[in-house]
Design a protein around this motif. Structure first.
Motif, PDB file in Angstrom:
ATOM      1  N   LYS A  10       0.866  -1.176   0.000  1.00 49.38           N
ATOM      2  CA  LYS A  10       0.000   0.000   0.000  1.00 49.38           C
ATOM      3  C   LYS A  10       0.900   1.223   0.000  1.00 49.38           C
ATOM      4  O   LYS A  10       1.908   1.263   0.694  1.00 49.38           O
ATOM      5  N   MET A  11       0.546   2.204  -0.781  1.00 49.86           N
ATOM      6  CA  MET A  11       1.340   3.424  -0.843  1.00 49.86           C
ATOM      7  C   MET A  11       1.110   4.263   0.415  1.00 49.86           C
ATOM      8  O   MET A  11      -0.024   4.472   0.823  1.00 49.86           O
ATOM      9  N   VAL A  12       2.201   4.728   1.002  1.00 45.92           N
ATOM     10  CA  VAL A  12       2.123   5.618   2.158  1.00 45.92           C
ATOM     11  C   VAL A  12       1.939   7.037   1.633  1.00 45.92           C
ATOM     12  O   VAL A  12       2.536   7.418   0.620  1.00 45.92           O
ATOM     13  N   GLU A  13       1.095   7.822   2.313  1.00 44.18           N
ATOM     14  CA  GLU A  13       0.745   9.172   1.845  1.00 44.18           C
ATOM     15  C   GLU A  13       1.944  10.047   1.474  1.00 44.18           C
ATOM     16  O   GLU A  13       1.887  10.769   0.516  1.00 44.18           O
ATOM     17  N   GLU A  14       3.027  10.000   2.223  1.00 43.22           N
ATOM     18  CA  GLU A  14       4.162  10.889   1.967  1.00 43.22           C
ATOM     19  C   GLU A  14       5.029  10.429   0.792  1.00 43.22           C
ATOM     20  O   GLU A  14       5.879  11.164   0.330  1.00 43.22           O
ATOM     21  N   THR A  15       4.826   9.203   0.335  1.00 41.84           N
ATOM     22  CA  THR A  15       5.626   8.651  -0.755  1.00 41.84           C
ATOM     23  C   THR A  15       5.258   9.331  -2.072  1.00 41.84           C
ATOM     24  O   THR A  15       4.092   9.654  -2.307  1.00 41.84           O
ATOM     25  N   LEU A  16       6.249   9.545  -2.913  1.00 40.62           N
ATOM     26  CA  LEU A  16       5.959  10.054  -4.258  1.00 40.62           C
ATOM     27  C   LEU A  16       5.316   8.942  -5.066  1.00 40.62           C
ATOM     28  O   LEU A  16       5.759   7.789  -5.033  1.00 40.62           O
ATOM     29  N   VAL A  17       4.275   9.281  -5.812  1.00 42.86           N
ATOM     30  CA  VAL A  17       3.548   8.271  -6.578  1.00 42.86           C
ATOM     31  C   VAL A  17       4.466   7.616  -7.611  1.00 42.86           C
ATOM     32  O   VAL A  17       4.342   6.431  -7.900  1.00 42.86           O
ATOM     33  N   ARG A  18       5.422   8.368  -8.139  1.00 40.71           N
ATOM     34  CA  ARG A  18       6.357   7.810  -9.126  1.00 40.71           C
ATOM     35  C   ARG A  18       7.157   6.650  -8.532  1.00 40.71           C
ATOM     36  O   ARG A  18       7.264   5.592  -9.141  1.00 40.71           O
ATOM     37  N   GLU A  19       7.700   6.852  -7.329  1.00 44.05           N
ATOM     38  CA  GLU A  19       8.475   5.793  -6.675  1.00 44.05           C
ATOM     39  C   GLU A  19       7.620   4.550  -6.452  1.00 44.05           C
ATOM     40  O   GLU A  19       8.051   3.422  -6.686  1.00 44.05           O
TER      41      GLU A  19
END
Length: 111
Positions: A10-19
């Motif tokens: 799951k993507m963490v909110e602070e992560t850049l979507v590209r990464e």
């Protein structure tokens, strides 16, 4: 192992979507090398399910408009959406300042 990681990421909110999307694309490529067959539509659905709530409107638009994008084009659209989301979200420090200024008045004074 790659499939388990893909399904539990799951993507963490602070992560850049590209990464995040590049990581998922890497996992999907690894599965392809291991002879797993996952069609493009399923890959996109898997990616969309890993996004945080801030991308809920994007996912809704994607499904409502029956969009059909490759993972690379999806990445580009998500990056554009991310920049819009960041512009709309008020910085946390402003919210704290507003909260403190509205709650720090001495008792007896009207707000």
């Amino acid at each position: 192992m790659a499939m388990k990681t893909l399904l539990t990421t799951k993507m963490v909110e602070e992560t850049l979507v590209r990464e995040h999307i590049l990581k998922l694309m890497s996992l999907l490529n690894e599965l392809e090398i291991l002879s797993a067959v996952i069609d493009k539509e399923s890959q996109v659905k898997m990616v969309l399910q890993t996004l945080p709530d801030s991308f809920q409107q994007f996912c809704l638009n994607y499904n409502m408009n029956k969009m059909d994008l490759s993972l690379v084009k999806l990445l580009n659209e998500l990056q554009a959406a991310e920049s819009i989301i960041k512009q709309q979200a008020p910085p946390a420090t402003l919210m704290v300042d507003k909260f403190l200024s509205s709650t720090s008045k001495p008792k007896g004074e009207k707000k």
